[in-house]
Design a protein around this motif. Structure first.
Motif, PDB file in Angstrom:
ATOM      1  N   UNK A 190      -5.890  14.062  -6.127  1.00 38.88           N
ATOM      2  CA  UNK A 190      -5.373  14.814  -4.823  1.00 38.88           C
ATOM      3  C   UNK A 190      -4.539  15.914  -5.197  1.00 38.88           C
ATOM      4  N   UNK A 191      -3.765  15.892  -6.568  1.00 39.69           N
ATOM      5  CA  UNK A 191      -2.855  16.824  -6.782  1.00 39.69           C
ATOM      6  C   UNK A 191      -3.547  18.222  -6.856  1.00 39.69           C
ATOM      7  N   UNK A 192      -4.821  18.575  -7.077  1.00 42.35           N
ATOM      8  CA  UNK A 192      -5.751  19.538  -6.848  1.00 42.35           C
ATOM      9  C   UNK A 192      -6.020  19.992  -5.457  1.00 42.35           C
ATOM     10  N   UNK A 248       0.858  -1.206  -0.001  1.00 38.67           N
ATOM     11  CA  UNK A 248      -0.008  -0.048  -0.043  1.00 38.67           C
ATOM     12  C   UNK A 248       1.024   1.182  -0.055  1.00 38.67           C
ATOM     13  N   UNK A 305       1.602   2.214  -3.276  1.00 43.55           N
ATOM     14  CA  UNK A 305       0.787   2.435  -4.205  1.00 43.55           C
ATOM     15  C   UNK A 305       0.476   3.894  -4.615  1.00 43.55           C
ATOM     16  N   UNK A 306       0.357   4.437  -5.855  1.00 44.62           N
ATOM     17  CA  UNK A 306       0.281   5.407  -6.346  1.00 44.62           C
ATOM     18  C   UNK A 306      -1.159   6.162  -5.833  1.00 44.62           C
ATOM     19  N   UNK A 307      -1.188   7.389  -5.274  1.00 46.37           N
ATOM     20  CA  UNK A 307      -2.516   7.967  -4.945  1.00 46.37           C
ATOM     21  C   UNK A 307      -3.003   8.196  -6.130  1.00 46.37           C
ATOM     22  N   UNK A 308      -4.568   8.593  -5.837  1.00 50.31           N
ATOM     23  CA  UNK A 308      -5.274   8.723  -6.986  1.00 50.31           C
ATOM     24  C   UNK A 308      -4.881  10.205  -7.495  1.00 50.31           C
ATOM     25  N   UNK A 346      -3.476  19.220  -2.896  1.00 54.50           N
ATOM     26  CA  UNK A 346      -2.196  19.751  -2.431  1.00 54.50           C
ATOM     27  C   UNK A 346      -1.237  18.394  -2.454  1.00 54.50           C
ATOM     28  N   UNK A 347      -0.209  18.891  -1.859  1.00 52.73           N
ATOM     29  CA  UNK A 347       1.025  17.921  -1.967  1.00 52.73           C
ATOM     30  C   UNK A 347       1.074  17.138  -0.921  1.00 52.73           C
ATOM     31  N   UNK A 348       1.037  15.873  -1.129  1.00 57.52           N
ATOM     32  CA  UNK A 348       1.173  14.529   0.063  1.00 57.52           C
ATOM     33  C   UNK A 348       2.370  14.416   0.446  1.00 57.52           C
ATOM     34  N   UNK A 349       2.647  14.471   1.596  1.00 57.46           N
ATOM     35  CA  UNK A 349       4.194  14.209   2.169  1.00 57.46           C
ATOM     36  C   UNK A 349       4.118  12.939   2.993  1.00 57.46           C
ATOM     37  N   UNK A 350       2.776  12.681   3.389  1.00 64.69           N
ATOM     38  CA  UNK A 350       2.880  11.228   4.200  1.00 64.69           C
ATOM     39  C   UNK A 350       1.448  10.549   4.162  1.00 64.69           C
ATOM     40  N   UNK A 351       1.435   9.399   4.319  1.00 63.59           N
ATOM     41  CA  UNK A 351       0.097   8.892   4.641  1.00 63.59           C
ATOM     42  C   UNK A 351       0.168   7.985   5.982  1.00 63.59           C
TER      43      UNK A 351
END
Lengths: 153, 153
Positions: free
Chosen positions: B127-129, B118, B121-124, B131-136
């Motif tokens: 989400x780029x619209x 997981x 796995x690339x995020x959908x 913001x920028x995800x740094x951690x999940x």
DNA sequence: TTCTTGGATAAGAATAATTCTTAATAACAT
DNA sequence: ATGTTATTAAGAATTATTCTTATCCAAGAA
């Protein structure tokens, strides 16, 4: 921020809360109905204080304790979900569709994220040794577009 | 529950905390070292109070405020992670490997969950619209095996 | 060694969010 | 309409966390 129009329910929602209270064996009080209205018309993830503040305009005597108590009840009944996203503060969510959250580490804004493919992915087998999973909730942390722009200036 | 053996560090960990403090330009005080030891030897996800209580046996005068302050520092330095899992209480995690958590809704126990597939796995794209995800971070809720057995009796 | 300096700490006060206690109120069944 | 019982308002209490301030201590300067 709660939306600022006067909270109004359509008949369908009114029936829903009536039925839920009846099934749960609790009374549909004025306070519960109004707090339900606030939740249904909120477009974000309000705190108990947000709801109380907004509600006071229409019900000046409503106690913050009633808001907390009612939100806890709604969480138990499955009408709302209590989120532990913020530091030392509970937020509430009425979006009951399966979804996840993006939290901006700078401004703390919370956005809903949908990822049905992930929702239907099987969990790793090892988890069965830990317990039985009933729900999954993903938190994505980072910087929202607004904060990215600001930091880029 | 913290483990009850006297907290001891190996040389590698000692070097690590020395280096981290030096790089951050902060002093490696006795308190910071002892709180670091507690974190490294804790096998669960202790609260500030857990750490303070345990630490008092060796350092009777240590103030709870120091524990909070130091944990906040460690979180900023990346030595520990502050978790918002419990209601109105922060827990701290020293497992810095990518992992997620299972939370028992009955007894509130927190277990680490690994799911590297997981993590990669690339995020959908949508989400780029936002913001920028740094951690999940994934939270799995349900009932742990112990609570399942109890409820089955 | 002693002095100086500034960051870090202890102690306890302060704050913020939430929950509890109690008497009064109001919803609903009868 | 009336009685029963859940629910509420008000404010006190509690819990977790942070702040204030005087003191302490470690490291470098003299």
């Amino acid at each position: 921020m709660m939306n600022m129009t006067n909270a109004e329910l359509n008949d369908q929602d009114l029936d829903q809360i009536r039925r839920i209270c009846e099934e749960a064996g609790i009374k549909l009080t004025h306070q519960r109905l109004e707090i339900f209205k606030e939740l249904m018309t909120a477009r974000d993830h309000p705190s108990a204080e947000d709801i109380h503040r907004h509600l006071q305009k229409r019900m000046p005597t409503v106690a913050i304790d009633t808001v907390y108590r009612t939100l806890a009840t709604f969480d138990e009944l499955g009408i709302a979900r209590r989120l532990h996203l913020a530091n030392n503060r509970n937020l509430f969510d009425t979006n009951l569709a399966p979804h996840h959250h993006f939290i901006c580490d700078a401004c703390r804004k919370v956005e809903d994220v949908y990822w049905p493919d992930f929702d239907s992915t099987a969990l790793p087998e090892e988890i069965s040794a830990i317990g039985q999973v009933r729900s999954r909730h993903l938190e994505l942390h980072g910087l929202c577009t607004a904060c990215l722009e600001q930091s880029g200036e």
